[in-house]
Design an enzyme around this catalytic site. Structure first.
Site, mmCIF file in Angstrom:
data_model
loop_
_atom_site.group_PDB
_atom_site.id
_atom_site.type_symbol
_atom_site.label_atom_id
_atom_site.label_comp_id
_atom_site.label_asym_id
_atom_site.label_seq_id
_atom_site.Cartn_x
_atom_site.Cartn_y
_atom_site.Cartn_z
ATOM 1 N N ARG A 114 11.921 -20.266 29.914
ATOM 2 C CA ARG A 114 12.401 -21.633 29.688
ATOM 3 C C ARG A 114 12.609 -21.884 28.192
ATOM 4 O O ARG A 114 13.531 -22.590 27.793
ATOM 5 C CB ARG A 114 11.390 -22.640 30.264
ATOM 6 N N ARG B 179 12.750 -25.648 24.232
ATOM 7 C CA ARG B 179 11.671 -26.618 24.013
ATOM 8 C C ARG B 179 10.707 -26.072 22.971
ATOM 9 O O ARG B 179 10.214 -24.956 23.098
ATOM 10 C CB ARG B 179 10.920 -26.860 25.338
ATOM 11 N N ARG C 79 -3.436 -36.700 33.609
ATOM 12 C CA ARG C 79 -3.798 -35.354 33.149
ATOM 13 C C ARG C 79 -5.255 -35.283 32.698
ATOM 14 O O ARG C 79 -5.725 -34.205 32.333
ATOM 15 C CB ARG C 79 -2.912 -34.992 31.956
ATOM 16 N N ARG D 43 -1.531 -25.043 25.955
ATOM 17 C CA ARG D 43 -1.259 -25.930 27.094
ATOM 18 C C ARG D 43 -1.969 -25.449 28.357
ATOM 19 O O ARG D 43 -2.435 -26.250 29.156
ATOM 20 C CB ARG D 43 0.263 -26.041 27.303
ATOM 21 N N LYS E 155 6.847 -28.609 38.494
ATOM 22 C CA LYS E 155 6.645 -30.027 38.843
ATOM 23 C C LYS E 155 7.909 -30.855 38.580
ATOM 24 O O LYS E 155 8.307 -31.647 39.422
ATOM 25 C CB LYS E 155 5.491 -30.644 38.033
HETATM 26 P P1 AMP Z 1 5.140 -31.807 30.056
HETATM 27 O O1 AMP Z 1 6.619 -31.899 29.954
HETATM 28 O O2 AMP Z 1 4.596 -32.575 31.230
HETATM 29 O O3 AMP Z 1 4.637 -30.403 30.027
HETATM 30 O O4 AMP Z 1 4.544 -32.538 28.760
HETATM 31 C C1 AMP Z 1 4.862 -32.099 27.451
HETATM 32 C C2 AMP Z 1 3.834 -32.629 26.468
HETATM 33 O O5 AMP Z 1 3.824 -34.063 26.482
HETATM 34 C C3 AMP Z 1 2.391 -32.234 26.760
HETATM 35 O O6 AMP Z 1 2.065 -30.949 26.274
HETATM 36 C C4 AMP Z 1 1.626 -33.346 26.042
HETATM 37 O O7 AMP Z 1 1.636 -33.152 24.646
HETATM 38 C C5 AMP Z 1 2.497 -34.556 26.332
HETATM 39 N N1 AMP Z 1 2.086 -35.204 27.609
HETATM 40 C C6 AMP Z 1 2.794 -35.264 28.765
HETATM 41 N N2 AMP Z 1 2.118 -35.927 29.717
HETATM 42 C C7 AMP Z 1 0.935 -36.301 29.157
HETATM 43 C C8 AMP Z 1 -0.212 -36.989 29.639
HETATM 44 N N3 AMP Z 1 -0.289 -37.450 30.909
HETATM 45 N N4 AMP Z 1 -1.229 -37.193 28.776
HETATM 46 C C9 AMP Z 1 -1.166 -36.761 27.496
HETATM 47 N N5 AMP Z 1 -0.141 -36.079 26.991
HETATM 48 C C10 AMP Z 1 0.913 -35.838 27.812
#
Ligand code: AMP
Length: 190
Positions: free
Chosen positions: A128, A134, A89, A145, A14
């Site tokens: 990654r 990360r 989400r 996740r 994404k």
């Molecule tokens: P991502 O980079 O999109 O995978 O997001 C990394 C982390 O940020 C996730 O595992 C959540 O802990 C937090 N996060 C990102 N987007 C959201 C969201 N829309 N709602 C809640 N937590 C989020």
């Protein structure tokens, strides 16, 4: 004011795709993950709050996330809309977004669902972890996740499908091929 919501499991690409679309669509990428990471790096109060959830692979509470997105979408570069990556989400976030868009006079043009099978996702995320380091790309956190995605985010596909907005895109192709398909899907929706 036009919004594109990219939905897909962690590791589906994404972020990569949203960044490429940002250039071709002239709409900013709004990634809640990036916004949280930025806050974390800068040790803001929001970052500290988010960290406990992010480290475990859990979702940051809806109220916090929605407030952050609301702020972000009020910025001038989002005046014509945005490419949303990683938001909404949960169904609570989707409802909040609907209310926000109604207020701002915006609409969701299309919800591309980037489809990648589970084995490939785990491989990509572990790779990654080595490259980007990360902290939430460890094996345990990846599992959490994935579960969170299945339980809380996947139901959004039904919600948006009821509005005829979901289009599937094969995420197991090359980055360029996925981008080509995404552009096609977005053009057709426009
Ligand atoms: P991502 O980079 O999109 O995978 O997001 C990394 C982390 O940020 C996730 O595992 C959540 O802990 C937090 N996060 C990102 N987007 C959201 C969201 N829309 N709602 C809640 N937590 C989020």
């Amino acid at each position: 004011m036009k919004f594109i919501i990219l939905i897909g499991p962690p590791g589906a690409g994404k972020g990569t795709q949203a960044k490429l679309l940002e250039e071709s669509m002239r709409l900013p990428q709004v990634s809640t993950g990036d916004l949280f990471r930025y806050n974390l790096k800068n040790a803001t109060e929001l970052g500290q709050l988010a960290q406990t959830y992010m480290d475990k692979g859990e979702l940051v509470p809806d109220s916090v996330t929605v407030a952050m997105v609301k702020d972000r979408l009020a910025r001038p570069d989002a005046a014509n809309g945005a490419i949303l990556d990683g938001f909404p989400r949960t169904t609570v976030q989707a409802d909040a977004l609907d209310a926000l868009l109604a207020d701002m006079g915006g609409h969701i043009a299309v919800v591309p669902h980037i489809v990648v099978d589970r084995e490939e996702l785990v491989q990509r995320l572990l790779k990654r972890a080595q490259i980007e380091g990360r902290v939430d790309d460890s094996e345990d956190t990846i599992r959490t996740r994935m579960r969170v995605y299945e339980e809380q985010t996947k139901p959004l596909l039904d919600y948006y499908a009821q509005h005829g907005l979901v289009v599937e895109v094969d995420g197991q192709q090359s980055v360029a091929a996925v981008q080509r398909d995404l552009c096609r899907v977005i053009e057709q929706a426009a």
